[in-house]
Each structure stands twice: as structure tokens, then as C-alpha cells.
Motif scaffolding. Structure first.
Motif, PDB file in Angstrom:
ATOM      1  N   SER A 115       0.821  -1.213   0.000  1.00  0.00           N
ATOM      2  CA  SER A 115       0.000   0.000   0.000  1.00  0.00           C
ATOM      3  C   SER A 115       0.856   1.267   0.000  1.00  0.00           C
ATOM      4  N   LEU A 116       2.104   1.154   0.473  1.00  0.00           N
ATOM      5  CA  LEU A 116       2.988   2.323   0.497  1.00  0.00           C
ATOM      6  C   LEU A 116       3.503   2.681  -0.891  1.00  0.00           C
ATOM      7  N   TRP A 117       3.322   1.797  -1.862  1.00  0.00           N
ATOM      8  CA  TRP A 117       3.780   2.080  -3.219  1.00  0.00           C
ATOM      9  C   TRP A 117       2.838   3.007  -3.969  1.00  0.00           C
ATOM     10  N   VAL A 118       1.571   3.053  -3.530  1.00  0.00           N
ATOM     11  CA  VAL A 118       0.536   3.747  -4.304  1.00  0.00           C
ATOM     12  C   VAL A 118      -0.260   4.690  -3.409  1.00  0.00           C
ATOM     13  N   ALA A 119      -1.021   5.578  -4.037  1.00  0.00           N
ATOM     14  CA  ALA A 119      -1.879   6.494  -3.276  1.00  0.00           C
ATOM     15  C   ALA A 119      -3.130   5.798  -2.753  1.00  0.00           C
ATOM     16  N   ASP A 120      -3.530   4.713  -3.378  1.00  0.00           N
ATOM     17  CA  ASP A 120      -4.759   4.010  -3.041  1.00  0.00           C
ATOM     18  C   ASP A 120      -4.655   3.262  -1.717  1.00  0.00           C
ATOM     19  N   ASP A 121      -5.765   3.185  -0.997  1.00  0.00           N
ATOM     20  CA  ASP A 121      -5.914   2.224   0.082  1.00  0.00           C
ATOM     21  C   ASP A 121      -6.234   0.871  -0.539  1.00  0.00           C
ATOM     22  N   LEU A 122      -5.857  -0.215   0.142  1.00  0.00           N
ATOM     23  CA  LEU A 122      -6.020  -1.563  -0.399  1.00  0.00           C
ATOM     24  C   LEU A 122      -6.791  -2.420   0.594  1.00  0.00           C
ATOM     25  N   VAL A 123      -7.799  -3.126   0.086  1.00  0.00           N
ATOM     26  CA  VAL A 123      -8.644  -3.990   0.905  1.00  0.00           C
ATOM     27  C   VAL A 123      -8.740  -5.354   0.235  1.00  0.00           C
ATOM     28  N   ILE A 124      -8.606  -6.416   1.012  1.00  0.00           N
ATOM     29  CA  ILE A 124      -8.740  -7.778   0.499  1.00  0.00           C
ATOM     30  C   ILE A 124     -10.018  -8.400   1.037  1.00  0.00           C
ATOM     31  N   MET A 125     -10.837  -8.901   0.101  1.00  0.00           N
ATOM     32  CA  MET A 125     -12.065  -9.609   0.440  1.00  0.00           C
ATOM     33  C   MET A 125     -11.920 -11.048  -0.039  1.00  0.00           C
ATOM     34  N   GLU A 126     -12.193 -12.018   0.843  1.00  0.00           N
ATOM     35  CA  GLU A 126     -12.026 -13.423   0.476  1.00  0.00           C
ATOM     36  C   GLU A 126     -13.328 -14.200   0.679  1.00  0.00           C
ATOM     37  N   PRO A 127     -13.557 -15.195  -0.184  1.00  0.00           N
ATOM     38  CA  PRO A 127     -14.802 -15.964  -0.082  1.00  0.00           C
ATOM     39  C   PRO A 127     -14.885 -16.761   1.208  1.00  0.00           C
ATOM     40  N   ARG A 128     -16.019 -16.645   1.871  1.00  0.00           N
ATOM     41  CA  ARG A 128     -16.320 -17.411   3.077  1.00  0.00           C
ATOM     42  C   ARG A 128     -17.771 -17.836   2.987  1.00  0.00           C
ATOM     43  N   GLY A 129     -18.006 -19.107   2.675  1.00  0.00           N
ATOM     44  CA  GLY A 129     -19.375 -19.568   2.509  1.00  0.00           C
ATOM     45  C   GLY A 129     -20.018 -18.919   1.302  1.00  0.00           C
ATOM     46  N   ASP A 130     -21.196 -18.334   1.521  1.00  0.00           N
ATOM     47  CA  ASP A 130     -21.932 -17.709   0.422  1.00  0.00           C
ATOM     48  C   ASP A 130     -21.603 -16.235   0.246  1.00  0.00           C
ATOM     49  N   SER A 131     -20.695 -15.701   1.052  1.00  0.00           N
ATOM     50  CA  SER A 131     -20.382 -14.282   0.973  1.00  0.00           C
ATOM     51  C   SER A 131     -18.873 -14.079   0.919  1.00  0.00           C
ATOM     52  N   TYR A 132     -18.476 -12.821   1.074  1.00  0.00           N
ATOM     53  CA  TYR A 132     -17.061 -12.462   1.105  1.00  0.00           C
ATOM     54  C   TYR A 132     -16.771 -11.732   2.400  1.00  0.00           C
ATOM     55  N   THR A 133     -15.577 -11.965   2.932  1.00  0.00           N
ATOM     56  CA  THR A 133     -15.176 -11.409   4.216  1.00  0.00           C
ATOM     57  C   THR A 133     -13.957 -10.515   4.046  1.00  0.00           C
ATOM     58  N   LEU A 134     -13.948  -9.395   4.762  1.00  0.00           N
ATOM     59  CA  LEU A 134     -12.787  -8.508   4.759  1.00  0.00           C
ATOM     60  C   LEU A 134     -11.708  -9.156   5.637  1.00  0.00           C
ATOM     61  N   THR A 135     -10.622  -9.613   5.005  1.00  0.00           N
ATOM     62  CA  THR A 135      -9.591 -10.341   5.748  1.00  0.00           C
ATOM     63  C   THR A 135      -8.321  -9.529   5.976  1.00  0.00           C
ATOM     64  N   ALA A 136      -8.128  -8.450   5.240  1.00  0.00           N
ATOM     65  CA  ALA A 136      -6.948  -7.600   5.450  1.00  0.00           C
ATOM     66  C   ALA A 136      -7.173  -6.274   4.755  1.00  0.00           C
ATOM     67  N   ALA A 137      -6.594  -5.210   5.310  1.00  0.00           N
ATOM     68  CA  ALA A 137      -6.739  -3.896   4.679  1.00  0.00           C
ATOM     69  C   ALA A 137      -5.694  -2.922   5.200  1.00  0.00           C
ATOM     70  N   SER A 138      -5.283  -2.044   4.306  1.00  0.00           N
ATOM     71  CA  SER A 138      -4.544  -0.836   4.660  1.00  0.00           C
ATOM     72  C   SER A 138      -5.473   0.318   4.350  1.00  0.00           C
ATOM     73  N   LEU A 139      -5.936   1.018   5.383  1.00  0.00           N
ATOM     74  CA  LEU A 139      -6.979   2.029   5.222  1.00  0.00           C
ATOM     75  C   LEU A 139      -6.566   3.314   5.920  1.00  0.00           C
ATOM     76  N   CYS A 140      -5.973   4.228   5.172  1.00  0.00           N
ATOM     77  CA  CYS A 140      -5.478   5.486   5.742  1.00  0.00           C
ATOM     78  C   CYS A 140      -6.255   6.699   5.256  1.00  0.00           C
ATOM     79  N   ALA A 141      -7.282   6.477   4.440  1.00  0.00           N
ATOM     80  CA  ALA A 141      -8.135   7.572   3.969  1.00  0.00           C
ATOM     81  C   ALA A 141      -9.586   7.111   4.059  1.00  0.00           C
ATOM     82  N   ALA A 142      -9.989   6.735   5.261  1.00  0.00           N
ATOM     83  CA  ALA A 142     -11.330   6.188   5.471  1.00  0.00           C
ATOM     84  C   ALA A 142     -12.395   7.259   5.254  1.00  0.00           C
ATOM     85  N   SER A 143     -13.528   6.831   4.714  1.00  0.00           N
ATOM     86  CA  SER A 143     -14.679   7.716   4.542  1.00  0.00           C
ATOM     87  C   SER A 143     -15.768   7.307   5.524  1.00  0.00           C
TER      88      SER A 143
END
Length: 292
Positions: A115-143
Motif C-alpha cells: 500500500s505504500l507504493w501507491v496512493a490508493d488504500d487496499l482492501v482484500i475480500m475473500e470468499p467465506r461460505g456464500d459471501s465475502y469477508t474482509l480479511t486484510a486492509a490498509s486504510l489510511c483515507a477512510a470515509s
């Protein structure tokens, strides 16, 4: 100062006034990340936010590490191949030319480091059952959300506070995540307003009503990683003084109409009701402009 003095690159309220919408459009893979001269300021902001807030801006579930490593590899390849004019290797570092900074190529926290390479925040969503779960994130510009409240949560959990999301959008979003193809990334845009130019807008960090209004845009992309099947969600925030829209044709009147056309619950969620006094001068200017 973490806002752009140039005219806004994106004015999403012109194409979709409604705030509760998916708005997904196909994105050419080479346009995944948009490097620019502002990258250095976002890099410094991330370092400052991590120093100040610690794991409130970076969190991971242990099982996310394979997806983190894959994202790091895919992102590095993208930057060096698609943006060779902006990025180059320098030993064990990646140098961002427009941003004027170097960041390590490898680090124990793979997602944070990438995440330090780019201006964007990065979020990883992974499949868990019938949905997706937030498993990791770099979030420095939260809304207006807190990472510590969302990590480990499903799509329904993450968006529960948004008025109407569960009944209007959740089924569509769940379907989209299930069917997103590796070769077909997408992009969407959000818009809102805020008092002051604080980039990391966690709940409780709202600017004072005496601070100027800013037009806030999020460029969000989603793409699937081929090996892990995780979905990467990128968020690039653009902040512009609302006064910049005054000289941009129909941009300001259209924004005011968009605010008024959204349901009261959404207006309250976005805080527009608390901005009435600050918006009053802009309404007068828009009226004068439309009346000639």
C-alpha cells in the motif's frame, strides 16, 4: 495539505446523482492504478496515520497472508510494466518518480508494504461460505468507517450502516462478487462532501462547521486475484475545495440538485443536513449562475 489544487479529475455526481447505486463499469487492466504527482503526499499520510493510529489503519487475519503476498506480486508487476515511466526498481526498493519516494520491495506485512507504493488504500475480500469477508486492509483515507469495526465482517456486516443497502444493493453486490472474472476488473466512483480537508475521515473526526466545504471523490476498483480467488478493492480519494466547482459550468448546480434528490435517510447518513449553512452561499451562486 492533502487536497488537490487542480480542477477535479472526476465529477461522478454528473453521471449518477443517486448515492445508493453500484455504478460499476469495465476497466482496462492497465488502468488499475493511476499514478500521479500527488502520490508522495499520500505516501507520507500513510506513514503518519500508521504512526498515530497503529493497527486501526492496518489489520489482517492470519489466513489472508497468501492473498496478501499474491496482491503484492501482482501490484508490483503492474506498476513496473504498465507504469514504467513512474516506477523503477532500485535495489531492494521501489522508487516512485512522480511521488519522489522509495518504499521497500519486501516487508513482513505484505499488504501494508504494497500500500505504500501507491496512493490508493487496499482492501482484500475473500470468499467465506456464500459471501465475502474482509480479511486484510490498509486504510489510511477512510470515509466515515473504522477498519477495526469491519475486519472479519461479511459484505452485509460492512455495509449495514448504509440506509437501504441490505434491501436494495446487497443481493446484487453478493452476486457480483461471486461472478467477478480475473480478466474483467471494474471501477466505480463515490462522491460526498466534508468540512475541512482531513483525508482520513474516521467517525468522530469530522471537521468543524466553520471549516470550508470540500468535494470528496473515491475512485474504487475491484479485481480478482487468479491464484487465491480473493477480490482486491482499491480506494483512491480525491479532495477538492468545493469552490473549484463554481467555475466548472453546470458542476455546482448539478451537485446541489443531486444532494436534494437523494432520500432524507441518505442525506442524513452523508451529513448533508448538517451542512445547510455552509451550502447556503453555494446555493445563491448556483441560482445566480442559472438565472444568468
Amino acid at each position: 495539505m492533502l487536497f488537490d489544487n487542480c480542477q477535479p479529475r472526476y465529477l461522478p455526481h454528473l453521471s449518477h446523482s443517486e448515492l445508493l447505486q453500484m455504478g460499476l463499469v469495465p476497466m482496462a487492466p492497465e488502468l488499475w492504478i493511476e499514478p500521479d504527482g500527488e502520490a508522495g503526499r499520500y505516501h507520507l499520510n500513510k506513514l503518519a496515520q500508521r504512526s498515530r493510529l497503529g493497527d486501526r489503519v492496518y489489520r489482517e487475519l492470519p489466513e489472508s497472508r497468501p492473498a496478501q503476498e499474491e496482491l503484492s506480486t501482482v501490484l508490483l508487476k503492474h506498476l513496473l510494466q504498465c507504469h514504467a515511466d513512474c516506477y523503477r526498481r532500485e535495489g531492494q526498493y521501489l522508487y516512485c518518480l512522480p511521488g519522489g519516494f522509495r518504499a521497500p520491495l519486501e516487508h513482513g506485512e505484505a499488504l501494508w508494504n504494497a500500500s505504500l507504493w501507491v496512493a490508493d488504500d487496499l482492501v482484500i475480500m475473500e470468499p467465506r461460505g456464500d459471501s465475502y469477508t474482509l480479511t486484510a486492509a490498509s486504510l489510511c483515507a477512510a470515509s466515515q468507517w473504522r477498519l477495526e469495526d469491519k475486519v472479519g465482517g461479511s459484505l452485509a456486516d460492512i455495509h449495514a450502516v448504509i440506509p437501504g443497502f441490505d434491501s436494495v444493493l446487497l443481493p446484487k453486490v453478493e452476486r457480483f462478487f461471486q461472478h467477478l472474472k480475473v480478466e474483467r476488473p471494474v471501477v466505480r466512483y463515490n462522491w460526498s462532501l466534508q468540512h475541512g480537508h482531513t483525508l482520513n475521515r474516521r467517525p468522530g473526526s469530522e471537521g468543524g462547521e466553520d471549516e470550508p466545504l470540500f468535494y470528496r471523490v473515491e475512485r474504487q476498483s475491484l479485481r480478482r486475484l487468479p491464484a487465491s480467488g480473493a477480490v482486491v478493492f482499491t480506494i483512491r480519494v480525491y479532495l477538492h475545495p468545493l469552490s473549484q466547482l463554481v467555475e466548472m459550468g453546470n458542476a455546482l448546480p448539478a451537485l446541489l440538485r443531486a444532494i436534494d434528490s437523494n432520500p432524507p435517510g441518505m442525506q442524513q447518513y452523508k451529513g448533508f443536513d448538517r451542512m445547510a449553512a455552509a451550502l447556503a452561499p453555494y446555493r445563491r451562486l448556483a441560482g445566480e449562475s442559472e438565472n444568468g
